[in-house]
Design a protein around this motif. Structure first.
Motif, PDB file in Angstrom:
ATOM      1  N   ALA A  21      49.778  56.498  39.489  1.00 36.11           N
ATOM      2  CA  ALA A  21      48.437  56.190  39.001  1.00 36.11           C
ATOM      3  C   ALA A  21      48.365  56.190  37.477  1.00 36.11           C
ATOM      4  N   TRP A  22      47.912  55.077  36.938  1.00 32.69           N
ATOM      5  CA  TRP A  22      47.662  54.883  35.503  1.00 32.69           C
ATOM      6  C   TRP A  22      48.904  55.021  34.642  1.00 32.69           C
ATOM      7  N   THR A  23      50.084  54.815  35.227  1.00 30.79           N
ATOM      8  CA  THR A  23      51.292  54.637  34.429  1.00 30.79           C
ATOM      9  C   THR A  23      51.468  53.142  34.197  1.00 30.79           C
ATOM     10  N   PRO A  24      52.310  52.728  33.240  1.00 32.54           N
ATOM     11  CA  PRO A  24      52.426  51.288  32.948  1.00 32.54           C
ATOM     12  C   PRO A  24      52.684  50.399  34.165  1.00 32.54           C
ATOM     13  N   PRO A  25      53.573  50.766  35.116  1.00 31.52           N
ATOM     14  CA  PRO A  25      53.760  49.870  36.267  1.00 31.52           C
ATOM     15  C   PRO A  25      52.497  49.731  37.122  1.00 31.52           C
ATOM     16  N   GLU A  26      51.780  50.838  37.338  1.00 33.87           N
ATOM     17  CA  GLU A  26      50.569  50.754  38.155  1.00 33.87           C
ATOM     18  C   GLU A  26      49.478  49.989  37.414  1.00 33.87           C
ATOM     19  N   LEU A  27      49.396  50.167  36.104  1.00 30.97           N
ATOM     20  CA  LEU A  27      48.422  49.408  35.313  1.00 30.97           C
ATOM     21  C   LEU A  27      48.736  47.912  35.355  1.00 30.97           C
ATOM     22  N   GLU A  28      50.032  47.582  35.387  1.00 32.42           N
ATOM     23  CA  GLU A  28      50.414  46.170  35.514  1.00 32.42           C
ATOM     24  C   GLU A  28      49.981  45.621  36.867  1.00 32.42           C
ATOM     25  N   CYS A  29      50.109  46.435  37.913  1.00 32.73           N
ATOM     26  CA  CYS A  29      49.630  46.012  39.236  1.00 32.73           C
ATOM     27  C   CYS A  29      48.121  45.826  39.236  1.00 32.73           C
ATOM     28  N   ARG A  30      47.404  46.711  38.557  1.00 30.74           N
ATOM     29  CA  ARG A  30      45.942  46.571  38.476  1.00 30.74           C
ATOM     30  C   ARG A  30      45.566  45.294  37.735  1.00 30.74           C
ATOM     31  N   ALA A  31      46.310  44.986  36.662  1.00 29.69           N
ATOM     32  CA  ALA A  31      46.047  43.751  35.922  1.00 29.69           C
ATOM     33  C   ALA A  31      46.311  42.530  36.801  1.00 29.69           C
ATOM     34  N   TRP A  32      47.376  42.611  37.611  1.00 30.22           N
ATOM     35  CA  TRP A  32      47.653  41.534  38.576  1.00 30.22           C
ATOM     36  C   TRP A  32      46.466  41.338  39.516  1.00 30.22           C
ATOM     37  N   PHE A  33      45.912  42.439  40.010  1.00 34.38           N
ATOM     38  CA  PHE A  33      44.773  42.369  40.921  1.00 34.38           C
ATOM     39  C   PHE A  33      43.590  41.665  40.250  1.00 34.38           C
ATOM     40  N   LEU A  34      43.305  42.037  39.001  1.00 32.64           N
ATOM     41  CA  LEU A  34      42.192  41.411  38.290  1.00 32.64           C
ATOM     42  C   LEU A  34      42.434  39.924  38.091  1.00 32.64           C
ATOM     43  N   ASP A  35      43.672  39.541  37.794  1.00 34.58           N
ATOM     44  CA  ASP A  35      43.993  38.121  37.623  1.00 34.58           C
ATOM     45  C   ASP A  35      43.794  37.350  38.927  1.00 34.58           C
ATOM     46  N   GLU A  36      44.250  37.935  40.050  1.00 34.98           N
ATOM     47  CA  GLU A  36      44.086  37.262  41.331  1.00 34.98           C
ATOM     48  C   GLU A  36      42.606  37.119  41.694  1.00 34.98           C
ATOM     49  N   ALA A  37      41.803  38.122  41.361  1.00 31.59           N
ATOM     50  CA  ALA A  37      40.365  38.037  41.633  1.00 31.59           C
ATOM     51  C   ALA A  37      39.719  36.940  40.795  1.00 31.59           C
ATOM     52  N   ARG A  38      40.100  36.864  39.520  1.00 30.49           N
ATOM     53  CA  ARG A  38      39.530  35.828  38.641  1.00 30.49           C
ATOM     54  C   ARG A  38      39.913  34.438  39.131  1.00 30.49           C
ATOM     55  N   ARG A  39      41.153  34.269  39.583  1.00 27.85           N
ATOM     56  CA  ARG A  39      41.596  32.963  40.071  1.00 27.85           C
ATOM     57  C   ARG A  39      40.740  32.478  41.221  1.00 27.85           C
ATOM     58  N   ARG A  40      40.165  33.401  41.971  1.00 24.16           N
ATOM     59  CA  ARG A  40      39.348  33.058  43.137  1.00 24.16           C
ATOM     60  C   ARG A  40      37.851  33.180  42.856  1.00 24.16           C
ATOM     61  N   ALA A  41      37.502  33.438  41.602  1.00 28.78           N
ATOM     62  CA  ALA A  41      36.102  33.608  41.201  1.00 28.78           C
ATOM     63  C   ALA A  41      35.434  34.738  41.969  1.00 28.78           C
ATOM     64  N   LEU A  42      36.180  35.818  42.192  1.00 30.68           N
ATOM     65  CA  LEU A  42      35.634  36.996  42.848  1.00 30.68           C
ATOM     66  C   LEU A  42      35.161  37.976  41.788  1.00 30.68           C
ATOM     67  N   ALA A  43      33.980  38.521  41.967  1.00 25.93           N
ATOM     68  CA  ALA A  43      33.424  39.484  41.015  1.00 25.93           C
ATOM     69  C   ALA A  43      34.045  40.859  41.263  1.00 25.93           C
ATOM     70  N   VAL A  44      34.562  41.484  40.217  1.00 24.33           N
ATOM     71  CA  VAL A  44      35.235  42.778  40.363  1.00 24.33           C
ATOM     72  C   VAL A  44      34.289  43.909  39.981  1.00 24.33           C
ATOM     73  N   GLU A  45      34.210  44.892  40.865  1.00 21.83           N
ATOM     74  CA  GLU A  45      33.396  46.090  40.645  1.00 21.83           C
ATOM     75  C   GLU A  45      34.328  47.287  40.483  1.00 21.83           C
ATOM     76  N   HIS A  46      34.073  48.100  39.453  1.00 27.84           N
ATOM     77  CA  HIS A  46      34.831  49.331  39.223  1.00 27.84           C
ATOM     78  C   HIS A  46      33.916  50.504  39.557  1.00 27.84           C
ATOM     79  N   ASP A  47      34.334  51.358  40.481  1.00 28.40           N
ATOM     80  CA  ASP A  47      33.514  52.535  40.759  1.00 28.40           C
ATOM     81  C   ASP A  47      33.884  53.640  39.768  1.00 28.40           C
ATOM     82  N   PRO A  48      33.152  54.758  39.739  1.00 27.83           N
ATOM     83  CA  PRO A  48      33.418  55.793  38.734  1.00 27.83           C
ATOM     84  C   PRO A  48      34.765  56.490  38.893  1.00 27.83           C
TER      85      PRO A  48
END
Length: 397
Positions: A21-48
């Motif tokens: 969690a929150w190490t560079p490899p996991e952060l890269e995976c999170r960035a991948w997730f955000l990119d895939e969501a944007r490609r599909r025009a999906l709105a991303v929600e971050h909980d607390p």
């Protein structure tokens, strides 16, 4: 998508994954997730709590209870490629499949990623879903530390999140009608491409702290030693024996020795026990027997010992109506229990939850040899798309 994720956090020598969690490899995976969501025009929600959800909300679905799917992107130390990411990749692929078929859901569909599911960094499994569901005290969560002594609160703050805001998100939970998690099966019980989970057996983690006396390995007589490694070794053997007696499984897979010198008697040993079994009573009895054996060995070697329960999950019997609905939609696939914990099990205390399993031909998990055949993974995508269309009231061609 799978090819993009495959190299992230992979050890070139072993093939195992290190995505904490929150190490560079996991952060890269999170960035991948955000990119895939944007490609599909999906709105991303971050909980607390650091969890993320990518929403597909067609017009007319506002205010309706959502169908949530997804899984996690973190790993155990040296873990396999499929545990967690398969559920996230399959969720995006299922949405793509529904769109290609002209299916429009009548309810929102969310793809979730839950933080620290494996507990590899801060020691508590399913931490993100536990916080969301109110299954762990936020103050305790803030104080959890990693191997370098950094607290969960400090790491969250460094990631740009507010650790004081963590805890149950009742508004988000109220918007979710059900959760379906697709996951690679972590054993050899599934003999068809796809199955449905019936239950998660009770499981927990305990920490043993053995306190002895550090000294010189060459000059200290055996009779003068207070070596914590000896009762620790007795505890490991007792775990196997207690598990065999009680029909459970018990594993010591992590140990920390202080000061860790080859030519020094250890001053302290910390060991973590994982125990699982068919019933709460079986698991509790197993741990009690291991504790008794550890304490007897500690007394014999003049060593102190303390036991702390770090997490425990009672048996999870997945929502019967939802489970049966999945089985019917998929034409009667196998239904089987699992000994592995999942976010779906935690969330089931607050919302109806279910799981789909994809066959694992080797039965190996939490190790580099974890695998799934491409055809079975594609069958999992088809199954998840079918389930999402059914639960979300899909209509169209």
């Amino acid at each position: 998508m799978w090819a993009d994720l495959l190299p992230v956090g992979r050890d070139a020598a072993t093939g195992g994954y290190h995505r904490f969690a929150w190490t560079p490899p996991e952060l890269e995976c999170r960035a991948w997730f955000l990119d895939e969501a944007r490609r599909r025009a999906l709105a991303v929600e971050h909980d607390p709590n650091g969890n993320m959800i990518a929403w597909w909300r067609p017009d007319g679905t506002e205010g309706r209870e959502a169908v949530l799917t997804g899984s996690h992107l973190d790993s155990v130390p040296g873990g396999g490629a499929f545990d967690g990411p398969l559920g996230v990749v399959s969720a995006f692929a299922a949405v793509d499949l529904l769109r290609r078929r002209g299916v429009t859901p009548a309810r929102p569909i969310g793809i979730g990623v839950f933080v620290e599911e494996e507990g590899a960094r801060f020691g508590v499994a399913c931490l993100g879903s536990r916080l969301l569901a109110g299954a762990i005290d936020p103050e305790r969560a803030r104080g959890l530390t990693d191997a370098e002594g950094r607290t969960f609160a400090e790491v969250m703050h460094a990631a740009g999140l507010d650790p004081q805001a963590i805890g149950p998100d009742e508004g988000l939970l109220a918007r979710i009608g059900c959760y379906v998690e697709l996951h690679v099966e972590q054993g050899r019980a599934l003999h068809e491409p796809v199955g449905v989970a019936s239950a998660i057996v009770p499981h927990g983690r305990w920490r043993f702290d053995f306190a002895g006396e550090g000294n010189h390995a060459g000059t200290t007589l055996l009779t003068d030693r207070r070596d914590p490694m000896l009762p620790f070794a007795g505890m490991v053997l007792a775990a196997r024996e207690a598990a065999q007696r009680n029909g459970t499984v018990a594993t010591v897979g992590k140990v920390r020795v202080e000061p860790g010198g080859v030519n020094a008697i250890a001053s302290a040993v910390t060991a973590w026990l994982d125990a699982r079994g068919p019933s709460d009573a079986d698991v509790r009895r197993t741990v009690a027997e291991i504790d008794a054996a550890a304490r007897a060995a500690a007394v014999a070697h003049r060593v102190g010992v303390d036991l702390a329960e770090e997490s425990y999950s009672a048996v999870v019997d997945f929502d019967h109506a939802l489970r049966d609905r999945l089985g019917k939609a998929l034409g009667g696939v196998p239904v089987l229990p699992t000994g592995a914990g999942h976010d779906a099990g935690v969330l089931s205390a607050r919302i109806p939850a279910a799981m789909l399993f994809v066959r694992n031909p080797t039965g190996i998990s939490h190790a580099p040899a974890e695998s799934a055949e491409t055809g079975d993974c594609l069958a999992g995508v088809e199954a998840l798309a079918t389930v999402l269309a059914d639960l979300a009231g899909g209509y169209g061609s």
